[in-house]
Design a protein around this motif. Structure first.
Motif, PDB file in Angstrom:
ATOM      1  N   UNK A 171     -43.653 -60.241  53.196  1.00  0.00           N
ATOM      2  CA  UNK A 171     -42.109 -60.790  53.054  1.00  0.00           C
ATOM      3  C   UNK A 171     -41.278 -59.657  52.610  1.00  0.00           C
ATOM      4  N   UNK A 172     -40.093 -59.732  52.237  1.00  0.00           N
ATOM      5  CA  UNK A 172     -39.067 -58.800  52.070  1.00  0.00           C
ATOM      6  C   UNK A 172     -38.976 -57.838  53.433  1.00  0.00           C
ATOM      7  N   UNK A 173     -39.022 -56.820  53.410  1.00  0.00           N
ATOM      8  CA  UNK A 173     -38.864 -55.868  54.630  1.00  0.00           C
ATOM      9  C   UNK A 173     -40.136 -55.891  55.475  1.00  0.00           C
ATOM     10  N   UNK A 174     -41.091 -56.631  54.912  1.00  0.00           N
ATOM     11  CA  UNK A 174     -42.517 -56.313  55.796  1.00  0.00           C
ATOM     12  C   UNK A 174     -42.825 -57.793  56.500  1.00  0.00           C
ATOM     13  N   UNK A 175     -41.991 -58.542  56.439  1.00  0.00           N
ATOM     14  CA  UNK A 175     -42.188 -59.952  57.297  1.00  0.00           C
ATOM     15  C   UNK A 175     -42.621 -59.821  58.596  1.00  0.00           C
ATOM     16  N   UNK A 176     -42.191 -58.898  59.228  1.00  0.00           N
ATOM     17  CA  UNK A 176     -42.232 -58.463  60.348  1.00  0.00           C
ATOM     18  C   UNK A 176     -43.638 -58.106  60.802  1.00  0.00           C
ATOM     19  N   UNK A 177     -44.321 -57.746  60.006  1.00  0.00           N
ATOM     20  CA  UNK A 177     -45.923 -57.755  60.078  1.00  0.00           C
ATOM     21  C   UNK A 177     -46.445 -58.754  60.563  1.00  0.00           C
ATOM     22  N   UNK A 178     -46.351 -59.921  59.944  1.00  0.00           N
ATOM     23  CA  UNK A 178     -46.890 -61.395  60.598  1.00  0.00           C
ATOM     24  C   UNK A 178     -46.404 -61.353  62.138  1.00  0.00           C
ATOM     25  N   UNK A 179     -45.373 -61.150  62.308  1.00  0.00           N
ATOM     26  CA  UNK A 179     -44.867 -61.402  63.787  1.00  0.00           C
ATOM     27  C   UNK A 179     -45.637 -60.340  64.757  1.00  0.00           C
ATOM     28  N   UNK A 180     -45.743 -58.883  64.335  1.00  0.00           N
ATOM     29  CA  UNK A 180     -46.508 -57.861  65.061  1.00  0.00           C
ATOM     30  C   UNK A 180     -47.826 -58.543  65.401  1.00  0.00           C
ATOM     31  N   UNK A 214     -48.801 -65.199  69.898  1.00  0.00           N
ATOM     32  CA  UNK A 214     -47.244 -64.935  69.539  1.00  0.00           C
ATOM     33  C   UNK A 214     -46.440 -64.542  70.994  1.00  0.00           C
ATOM     34  N   UNK A 215     -45.435 -65.517  70.886  1.00  0.00           N
ATOM     35  CA  UNK A 215     -44.310 -64.916  72.051  1.00  0.00           C
ATOM     36  C   UNK A 215     -43.188 -64.667  71.649  1.00  0.00           C
ATOM     37  N   UNK A 216     -42.441 -63.458  72.002  1.00  0.00           N
ATOM     38  CA  UNK A 216     -41.242 -63.052  71.665  1.00  0.00           C
ATOM     39  C   UNK A 216     -40.180 -64.107  71.988  1.00  0.00           C
ATOM     40  N   UNK A 217     -39.088 -64.316  71.191  1.00  0.00           N
ATOM     41  CA  UNK A 217     -37.928 -65.155  71.674  1.00  0.00           C
ATOM     42  C   UNK A 217     -36.666 -64.304  71.673  1.00  0.00           C
ATOM     43  N   UNK A 218     -36.740 -63.217  71.317  1.00  0.00           N
ATOM     44  CA  UNK A 218     -35.496 -62.406  70.876  1.00  0.00           C
ATOM     45  C   UNK A 218     -35.723 -60.834  70.782  1.00  0.00           C
ATOM     46  N   UNK A 219     -34.836 -59.853  71.629  1.00  0.00           N
ATOM     47  CA  UNK A 219     -35.488 -58.536  71.817  1.00  0.00           C
ATOM     48  C   UNK A 219     -35.242 -57.567  70.578  1.00  0.00           C
ATOM     49  N   UNK A 220     -34.381 -58.362  69.419  1.00  0.00           N
ATOM     50  CA  UNK A 220     -34.183 -57.293  68.408  1.00  0.00           C
ATOM     51  C   UNK A 220     -35.715 -56.937  67.688  1.00  0.00           C
ATOM     52  N   UNK A 221     -35.514 -56.079  67.230  1.00  0.00           N
ATOM     53  CA  UNK A 221     -36.791 -55.368  66.430  1.00  0.00           C
ATOM     54  C   UNK A 221     -37.716 -55.176  67.510  1.00  0.00           C
ATOM     55  N   UNK A 222     -37.590 -55.233  68.773  1.00  0.00           N
ATOM     56  CA  UNK A 222     -38.355 -54.761  70.136  1.00  0.00           C
ATOM     57  C   UNK A 222     -39.567 -55.811  70.079  1.00  0.00           C
ATOM     58  N   UNK A 223     -39.137 -56.964  69.824  1.00  0.00           N
ATOM     59  CA  UNK A 223     -40.430 -58.046  69.862  1.00  0.00           C
ATOM     60  C   UNK A 223     -41.088 -57.774  71.399  1.00  0.00           C
ATOM     61  N   UNK A 224     -40.017 -58.019  72.193  1.00  0.00           N
ATOM     62  CA  UNK A 224     -40.679 -58.060  73.576  1.00  0.00           C
ATOM     63  C   UNK A 224     -41.422 -56.680  73.993  1.00  0.00           C
ATOM     64  N   UNK A 225     -41.177 -55.718  73.418  1.00  0.00           N
ATOM     65  CA  UNK A 225     -41.986 -54.561  73.660  1.00  0.00           C
ATOM     66  C   UNK A 225     -43.329 -54.425  72.860  1.00  0.00           C
ATOM     67  N   UNK A 226     -43.167 -54.979  71.657  1.00  0.00           N
ATOM     68  CA  UNK A 226     -44.494 -55.239  71.031  1.00  0.00           C
ATOM     69  C   UNK A 226     -45.242 -55.969  71.516  1.00  0.00           C
ATOM     70  N   UNK A 227     -44.853 -56.986  72.126  1.00  0.00           N
ATOM     71  CA  UNK A 227     -45.480 -58.044  72.866  1.00  0.00           C
ATOM     72  C   UNK A 227     -46.685 -57.357  73.928  1.00  0.00           C
ATOM     73  N   UNK A 228     -45.850 -56.248  74.550  1.00  0.00           N
ATOM     74  CA  UNK A 228     -46.542 -55.292  75.624  1.00  0.00           C
ATOM     75  C   UNK A 228     -47.387 -54.190  75.123  1.00  0.00           C
TER      76      UNK A 228
END
Length: 529
Positions: free
Chosen positions: A62-71, A79-93
């Motif tokens: 949580x806090x500033x680390x919740x994107x760990x789970x997303x990654x 996991x599928x990206x739904x928005x490109x903020x935090x480079x989600x669509x790039x991390x997916x690749x």
């Protein structure tokens, strides 16, 4: 190292006025700066500090680390990206995975380094300072056990991501002597298992024992995590039989304790579906949250549908959803676990929107003020539709260890030791999901079936990344997802994976921490399969 150096500030906070509301208020409220050698005088003060240790473990997710789970979900097929903020669509690749400087804004995995060492340092402070406080031996044991469990769990996160990392067993009380070298991966395994074995000997079997809150770490938590650790270690060592035996035996101890059982309905163990879901009979350990300042579960905010939807019950962004392909696979199998994934919601004007499992599109088209493309479903396992949306503080707990994992760990280790053993435990998982019992044919086929059940059982729980990694299939699953998504014209699948991870993949140590600790050495570049 930067992560440890900056812990000095947290190490010297006197902890006062800390309370537990229900079972979820784990926030530290520092009053002043004092020498940590001086500020634990009573058992209540030690217990308050212990709450702060739980708080720091929670910060890994949580806090500033919740994107760990997303990654770690995006790096798999789930996991599928739904928005490109935090480079989600790039991390997916799997872009730029050998760049140690990437991560402060893009890769939540890198934030685990400082969060985990913060939790370790807090645990070490309490372990050292509780010795001088007058209390019963049982109280000392319970405090020691909880600290060692959290220290082990934090190190467990680090070593799977980075390999051998520094083992820190004393707290930081100054700015000197912070050049800490890396330990070997085997030394890390040994420390984790030692801490967990020590903790298991000191803690109650389950948190419903008199005077011991149900949400705290227990002997069952320790044994379950030992089973997970030894299974992982076995997989990384060519299914070493000694490690498999330990994985089987520790998991069996949890089963034989008869302290835990599966919930009758899969969805009833999650807050969205059941107001009494928190710390239920299937739960061995979960992160605690409440609708209070500093206590809410930000995973809902990051991984929701978007800010314009009232149905979800809380303020949201859109970052990541669950694979439409996986959802379709589950629905085609009539798998009841698909019910934990959100495939229906309402717009603010009351319009119903439903996910079409054939076209992988929402009907009518789902849009929001973030312009995220919704071609996936969403995970209700950590969503909260019960808390007043105006609070903007979702409070669903997050599962870390469930009895279902114990059963699957036992089944996998048992089958690998003797083909067909563990079949009953596997079928307990299948049957609850509404699937027919599995009939044993070969050891290899049953092993694959156990893996497939993990894919469906632990969607969004941060487990499948490590299961696919230890089995050496992570790269092939991630590559197939991106290739298919690109072929189907899904916007955020705008190319195939740039890197295919093998079993020995390790993330780079964050560059800022490497720069701050000259004793650290960096992981070598990973080579794509």
């Amino acid at each position: 190292m930067k992560a440890i150096k900056y812990l000095f500030a947290s190490a010297v906070l006197a902890i006062g006025g800390m309370t537990v509301t229900g079972c979820s208020d784990l926030e530290e409220r520092p009053q002043t700066f004092l020498n940590p050698d001086a500020y634990y005088k009573t058992e209540a003060e030690v217990d308050a500090a212990l709450n702060g240790v739980y708080n720091r473990l929670r910060n890994i997710y949580t806090a500033n680390s919740q994107l760990y789970l997303a990654n770690i979900e995006l790096y798999t097929e789930q996991g599928w990206p739904t928005y490109n903020k935090n480079s989600m669509h790039l991390l997916n690749r799997w872009y730029d995975v050998n760049n140690a400087s990437t991560g402060n804004s893009d890769r939540g995995v890198n934030r685990v380094w400082s969060a985990a060492y913060d939790a370790i340092n807090r645990a070490n402070i309490v372990l050292a300072r509780q010795e001088a406080v007058t209390m019963s031996q049982a109280s000392h044991d319970r405090i020691i056990g909880q600290c060692k469990f959290i220290r082990a769990y934090s190190l467990w996160h680090l070593m799977r991501l980075y390999g051998g990392v520094p083992i820190v067993l004393t707290y930081t009380n100054g700015l000197g002597g912070l050049e800490v070298p890396r330990n070997t991966i085997d030394e890390c395994y040994d420390q984790v298992t030692k801490d967990l074995e020590d903790a298991a000997a000191k803690l109650p079997a389950r948190g419903d024992d008199a005077g011991y809150a149900v949400w705290r770490a227990t002997k069952g938590s320790c044994l379950a995590l030992l089973g997970e650790v030894y299974l992982y270690r076995a997989s990384m060592n060519n299914n070493n039989k000694d490690y498999l035996t330990k994985a089987r035996d520790y998991s069996k101890q949890v089963i034989d304790s008869r302290k835990y059982e599966l919930m009758d309905n899969f969805t009833d163990q999650f807050y969205w579906f059941n107001a009494n879901a928190k710390n239920n009979k299937e739960s061995l350990f979960e992160l605690q949250f409440a609708a209070l300042p500093g206590q809410s579960n930000d995973m809902h905010i990051r991984f929701g549908l978007g800010r314009t939807y009232a149905y979800m019950g809380c303020y949201q962004y859109a970052r990541m959803g669950v694979s439409g392909y996986l959802y379709r696979e589950m629905k085609n199998n009539n798998d009841k676990r698909a019910d934990a994934l959100l495939s229906h919601f309402k717009l603010n004007d009351g319009t119903s929107v439903d996910f079409d499992v054939n076209t992988l599109k929402w009907v009518p088209k789902a849009t929001n003020d973030r312009n995220a493309e919704h071609r996936c479903v969403f995970n209700c396992k950590y969503f909260d539709n019960r808390t007043d949306a105006s609070l903007q503080k979702p409070c669903a707990n997050f599962p870390m260890l469930r009895y279902a994992e114990v059963l699957l760990n036992y089944a996998e280790a048992s089958n690998l030791l003797q083909g067909g053993a563990g079949l009953a435990e596997l079928n307990m998982i299948r049957n609850r999901a509404g699937l027919a019992s599995y009939t044993f044919t070969t050891q290899a086929a049953m092993d694959e079936e156990i893996f497939q059940q993990r894919r469906f059982e632990f969607v969004g729980e941060g487990k499948i990344f490590y299961d696919e990694l230890r089995r050496g299939v992570l790269g092939q699953y991630a590559a197939a997802k991106c290739k298919q998504g690109t072929a189907d014209g899904i916007t955020y699948f705008d190319g195939e994976v740039e890197f295919k991870a093998g079993r020995n993949f390790l993330f780079k140590i964050p560059q800022s921490d490497l720069d701050s600790n000259p004793a650290l050495t960096q992981n070598p570049d990973n080579v794509s399969e």
